[in-house]
Design an enzyme around this catalytic site. Sequence first.
Site, PDB file in Angstrom:
ATOM      1  N   HIS A  95      -9.905  -5.278  -3.407  1.00 58.11           N
ATOM      2  CA  HIS A  95      -8.584  -5.501  -2.831  1.00 58.11           C
ATOM      3  C   HIS A  95      -8.729  -5.892  -1.377  1.00 58.11           C
ATOM      4  O   HIS A  95      -9.524  -5.312  -0.640  1.00 58.11           O
ATOM      5  CB  HIS A  95      -7.701  -4.244  -2.953  1.00 58.11           C
ATOM      6  CG  HIS A  95      -8.368  -2.988  -2.497  1.00 58.11           C
ATOM      7  ND1 HIS A  95      -9.295  -2.309  -3.276  1.00 58.11           N
ATOM      8  CD2 HIS A  95      -8.268  -2.288  -1.343  1.00 58.11           C
ATOM      9  CE1 HIS A  95      -9.723  -1.259  -2.614  1.00 58.11           C
ATOM     10  NE2 HIS A  95      -9.117  -1.213  -1.431  1.00 58.11           N
ATOM     11  N   ASN A 133     -12.652  -3.421   2.508  1.00 56.72           N
ATOM     12  CA  ASN A 133     -13.574  -2.295   2.597  1.00 56.72           C
ATOM     13  C   ASN A 133     -14.502  -2.362   1.388  1.00 56.72           C
ATOM     14  O   ASN A 133     -14.041  -2.545   0.258  1.00 56.72           O
ATOM     15  CB  ASN A 133     -12.807  -0.962   2.587  1.00 56.72           C
ATOM     16  CG  ASN A 133     -11.960  -0.782   3.831  1.00 56.72           C
ATOM     17  OD1 ASN A 133     -12.313  -1.271   4.901  1.00 56.72           O
ATOM     18  ND2 ASN A 133     -10.841  -0.101   3.698  1.00 56.72           N
ATOM     19  N   ASP A 171       0.855  -1.193   0.000  1.00 52.93           N
ATOM     20  CA  ASP A 171       0.000   0.000   0.000  1.00 52.93           C
ATOM     21  C   ASP A 171       0.888   1.240   0.000  1.00 52.93           C
ATOM     22  O   ASP A 171       1.897   1.310   0.713  1.00 52.93           O
ATOM     23  CB  ASP A 171      -0.924  -0.003   1.221  1.00 52.93           C
ATOM     24  CG  ASP A 171      -2.063   0.985   1.069  1.00 52.93           C
ATOM     25  OD1 ASP A 171      -3.219   0.528   0.907  1.00 52.93           O
ATOM     26  OD2 ASP A 171      -1.806   2.201   1.110  1.00 52.93           O
ATOM     27  N   GLU A 193     -12.433   3.223  -1.358  1.00 52.32           N
ATOM     28  CA  GLU A 193     -12.047   4.364  -2.199  1.00 52.32           C
ATOM     29  C   GLU A 193     -11.648   3.938  -3.598  1.00 52.32           C
ATOM     30  O   GLU A 193     -11.812   4.699  -4.552  1.00 52.32           O
ATOM     31  CB  GLU A 193     -10.895   5.130  -1.537  1.00 52.32           C
ATOM     32  CG  GLU A 193     -11.334   5.833  -0.253  1.00 52.32           C
ATOM     33  CD  GLU A 193     -10.190   6.523   0.474  1.00 52.32           C
ATOM     34  OE1 GLU A 193      -9.030   6.360   0.054  1.00 52.32           O
ATOM     35  OE2 GLU A 193     -10.475   7.204   1.476  1.00 52.32           O
ATOM     36  N   VAL A 194     -11.084   2.751  -3.724  1.00 52.27           N
ATOM     37  CA  VAL A 194     -10.671   2.248  -5.038  1.00 52.27           C
ATOM     38  C   VAL A 194     -11.593   1.084  -5.389  1.00 52.27           C
ATOM     39  O   VAL A 194     -11.640   0.081  -4.665  1.00 52.27           O
ATOM     40  CB  VAL A 194      -9.197   1.792  -5.031  1.00 52.27           C
ATOM     41  CG1 VAL A 194      -8.825   1.206  -6.388  1.00 52.27           C
ATOM     42  CG2 VAL A 194      -8.275   2.957  -4.679  1.00 52.27           C
TER      43      VAL A 194
HETATM   44  P1  AMP Z   1      -9.849   1.420   0.160  1.00 57.19           P
HETATM   45  O1  AMP Z   1     -10.160   2.634   0.971  1.00 57.19           O
HETATM   46  O2  AMP Z   1     -10.164   0.128   0.884  1.00 57.19           O
HETATM   47  O3  AMP Z   1     -10.453   1.472  -1.222  1.00 57.19           O
HETATM   48  O4  AMP Z   1      -8.265   1.386   0.019  1.00 57.19           O
HETATM   49  C1  AMP Z   1      -7.572   1.884  -1.071  1.00 57.19           C
HETATM   50  C2  AMP Z   1      -6.111   1.763  -0.720  1.00 57.19           C
HETATM   51  O5  AMP Z   1      -5.347   1.919  -1.895  1.00 57.19           O
HETATM   52  C3  AMP Z   1      -5.614   2.811   0.286  1.00 57.19           C
HETATM   53  O6  AMP Z   1      -5.090   2.170   1.443  1.00 57.19           O
HETATM   54  C4  AMP Z   1      -4.543   3.560  -0.498  1.00 57.19           C
HETATM   55  O7  AMP Z   1      -3.458   3.955   0.311  1.00 57.19           O
HETATM   56  C5  AMP Z   1      -4.141   2.532  -1.541  1.00 57.19           C
HETATM   57  N1  AMP Z   1      -3.561   3.084  -2.768  1.00 57.19           N
HETATM   58  C6  AMP Z   1      -4.029   4.111  -3.508  1.00 57.19           C
HETATM   59  N2  AMP Z   1      -3.245   4.315  -4.584  1.00 57.19           N
HETATM   60  C7  AMP Z   1      -2.251   3.370  -4.517  1.00 57.19           C
HETATM   61  C8  AMP Z   1      -1.116   3.051  -5.337  1.00 57.19           C
HETATM   62  N3  AMP Z   1      -0.842   3.750  -6.459  1.00 57.19           N
HETATM   63  N4  AMP Z   1      -0.312   2.041  -4.954  1.00 57.19           N
HETATM   64  C9  AMP Z   1      -0.569   1.349  -3.812  1.00 57.19           C
HETATM   65  N5  AMP Z   1      -1.628   1.597  -3.011  1.00 57.19           N
HETATM   66  C10 AMP Z   1      -2.451   2.586  -3.355  1.00 57.19           C
END
Ligand code: AMP
Length: 119
Positions: A101, A88, A31, A96-97
Amino acid sequence: MGSDCLFCRIVAGEIPATVVRETATTLAFRDITPKAPVHILVIPKEHYADVATLAQGDPGLAAEVLATAADVADDEGLLGDGFRLMFNTGTYGGQEVFHVHAHLLGGAPLGPMLARDLA
Ligand code: AMP
Protein backbone atom coordinates in the site's frame (compact mmCIF):
# COMPACT_ATOMS: atom_id res chain seq x y z
CA MET A 1 -4.11 -14.48 -0.72
CA GLY A 2 -7.62 -13.92 0.64
CA SER A 3 -9.21 -14.47 3.99
CA ASP A 4 -6.27 -13.75 6.29
CA CYS A 5 -5.16 -10.59 4.47
CA LEU A 6 -6.90 -7.46 5.79
CA PHE A 7 -6.62 -5.49 2.56
CA CYS A 8 -7.74 -8.45 0.39
CA ARG A 9 -10.82 -8.53 2.59
CA ILE A 10 -11.38 -4.81 1.99
CA VAL A 11 -11.06 -5.46 -1.77
CA ALA A 12 -13.61 -8.28 -1.43
CA GLY A 13 -16.02 -5.98 0.43
CA GLU A 14 -15.86 -8.14 3.57
CA ILE A 15 -14.48 -5.29 5.69
CA PRO A 16 -15.84 -1.76 5.25
CA ALA A 17 -13.61 1.07 4.09
CA THR A 18 -14.10 4.63 2.94
CA VAL A 19 -13.22 4.17 -0.72
CA VAL A 20 -12.29 7.34 -2.59
CA ARG A 21 -11.32 5.81 -5.95
CA GLU A 22 -11.56 2.42 -7.59
CA THR A 23 -10.20 1.22 -10.92
CA ALA A 24 -10.23 -2.24 -12.48
CA THR A 25 -6.94 -3.04 -10.76
CA THR A 26 -6.53 -0.62 -7.84
CA LEU A 27 -8.37 0.69 -4.80
CA ALA A 28 -7.86 3.85 -2.73
CA PHE A 29 -9.42 4.24 0.71
CA ARG A 30 -8.96 6.45 3.77
CA ASP A 31 -6.56 5.23 6.45
CA ILE A 32 -8.47 4.24 9.59
CA THR A 33 -5.94 6.10 11.78
CA PRO A 34 -5.05 9.21 9.77
CA LYS A 35 -1.67 10.80 10.42
CA ALA A 36 -2.41 13.92 8.33
CA PRO A 37 -5.51 15.84 7.18
CA VAL A 38 -5.42 13.66 4.05
CA HIS A 39 -4.22 10.09 4.60
CA ILE A 40 -5.27 7.63 1.93
CA LEU A 41 -3.98 4.14 1.17
CA VAL A 42 -3.63 3.10 -2.47
CA ILE A 43 -3.36 -0.62 -3.21
CA PRO A 44 -3.42 -3.04 -6.11
CA LYS A 45 -6.44 -5.32 -5.83
CA GLU A 46 -4.20 -8.29 -6.51
CA HIS A 47 -2.20 -9.41 -3.50
CA TYR A 48 1.50 -8.53 -3.40
CA ALA A 49 3.22 -8.43 -0.03
CA ASP A 50 5.26 -5.27 -0.57
CA VAL A 51 6.36 -2.73 -3.14
CA ALA A 52 9.50 -4.64 -4.15
CA THR A 53 7.52 -7.81 -4.86
CA LEU A 54 4.96 -5.79 -6.80
CA ALA A 55 7.47 -3.79 -8.84
CA GLN A 56 9.52 -6.87 -9.74
CA GLY A 57 6.48 -9.09 -10.34
CA ASP A 58 4.23 -6.70 -12.27
CA PRO A 59 5.77 -3.30 -13.09
CA GLY A 60 2.68 -2.33 -15.07
CA LEU A 61 0.48 -2.81 -12.03
CA ALA A 62 2.96 -0.83 -9.92
CA ALA A 63 2.57 2.00 -12.42
CA GLU A 64 -1.22 1.76 -12.12
CA VAL A 65 -0.94 2.15 -8.34
CA LEU A 66 1.13 5.31 -8.88
CA ALA A 67 -1.34 6.64 -11.46
CA THR A 68 -4.25 6.07 -9.05
CA ALA A 69 -2.30 7.83 -6.28
CA ALA A 70 -1.74 10.82 -8.59
CA ASP A 71 -5.44 10.94 -9.51
CA VAL A 72 -6.43 10.81 -5.84
CA ALA A 73 -3.91 13.55 -5.01
CA ASP A 74 -5.56 15.63 -7.74
CA ASP A 75 -9.08 14.86 -6.44
CA GLU A 76 -8.00 15.84 -2.91
CA GLY A 77 -6.51 19.14 -4.10
CA LEU A 78 -2.95 18.18 -3.15
CA LEU A 79 -1.11 18.93 -6.40
CA GLY A 80 -0.52 22.60 -5.64
CA ASP A 81 0.99 22.42 -2.16
CA GLY A 82 2.40 18.92 -2.54
CA PHE A 83 2.12 15.64 -0.70
CA ARG A 84 4.11 12.58 0.34
CA LEU A 85 3.77 9.11 -1.15
CA MET A 86 5.33 6.41 1.00
CA PHE A 87 5.67 2.62 0.92
CA ASN A 88 6.69 1.23 4.28
CA THR A 89 8.48 -2.02 3.48
CA GLY A 90 9.49 -4.87 5.76
CA THR A 91 10.65 -4.74 9.35
CA TYR A 92 12.99 -1.76 9.14
CA GLY A 93 10.42 0.11 7.05
CA GLY A 94 7.79 -0.35 9.76
CA GLN A 95 5.34 -2.24 7.54
CA GLU A 96 2.41 -3.68 9.51
CA VAL A 97 0.02 -4.82 6.78
CA PHE A 98 1.64 -7.13 4.25
CA HIS A 99 -0.47 -6.21 1.24
CA VAL A 100 1.43 -3.47 -0.56
CA HIS A 101 0.00 0.00 0.00
CA ALA A 102 1.10 3.52 -0.78
CA HIS A 103 0.41 6.04 1.96
CA LEU A 104 -0.75 9.29 0.34
CA LEU A 105 -0.29 12.04 2.93
CA GLY A 106 -1.06 15.72 2.60
CA GLY A 107 -3.20 18.67 3.52
CA ALA A 108 -0.58 20.26 5.82
CA PRO A 109 3.22 20.65 5.94
CA LEU A 110 4.44 17.13 6.73
CA GLY A 111 7.72 17.94 8.40
CA PRO A 112 10.98 16.03 7.97
CA MET A 113 11.09 12.74 6.10
CA LEU A 114 12.08 10.85 9.26
CA ALA A 115 11.30 11.63 12.89
CA ARG A 116 15.02 11.70 13.59
CA ASP A 117 18.23 11.57 11.61
CA LEU A 118 19.63 8.03 11.52
CA ALA A 119 22.61 8.71 9.28
P1 AMP B 1 1.93 0.11 7.40
O1 AMP B 1 2.48 0.33 8.77
O2 AMP B 1 2.67 0.89 6.33
O3 AMP B 1 1.77 -1.35 7.05
O4 AMP B 1 0.49 0.79 7.40
C1 AMP B 1 -0.69 0.11 7.63
C2 AMP B 1 -1.77 1.15 7.67
O5 AMP B 1 -3.03 0.52 7.55
C3 AMP B 1 -1.81 1.97 8.97
O6 AMP B 1 -1.64 3.35 8.68
C4 AMP B 1 -3.19 1.66 9.54
O7 AMP B 1 -3.77 2.77 10.18
C5 AMP B 1 -3.95 1.25 8.29
N1 AMP B 1 -5.11 0.38 8.52
C6 AMP B 1 -5.16 -0.72 9.30
N2 AMP B 1 -6.39 -1.28 9.25
C7 AMP B 1 -7.13 -0.49 8.40
C8 AMP B 1 -8.48 -0.53 7.93
N3 AMP B 1 -9.34 -1.50 8.32
N4 AMP B 1 -8.90 0.44 7.10
C9 AMP B 1 -8.06 1.44 6.72
N5 AMP B 1 -6.77 1.52 7.12
C10 AMP B 1 -6.31 0.57 7.94
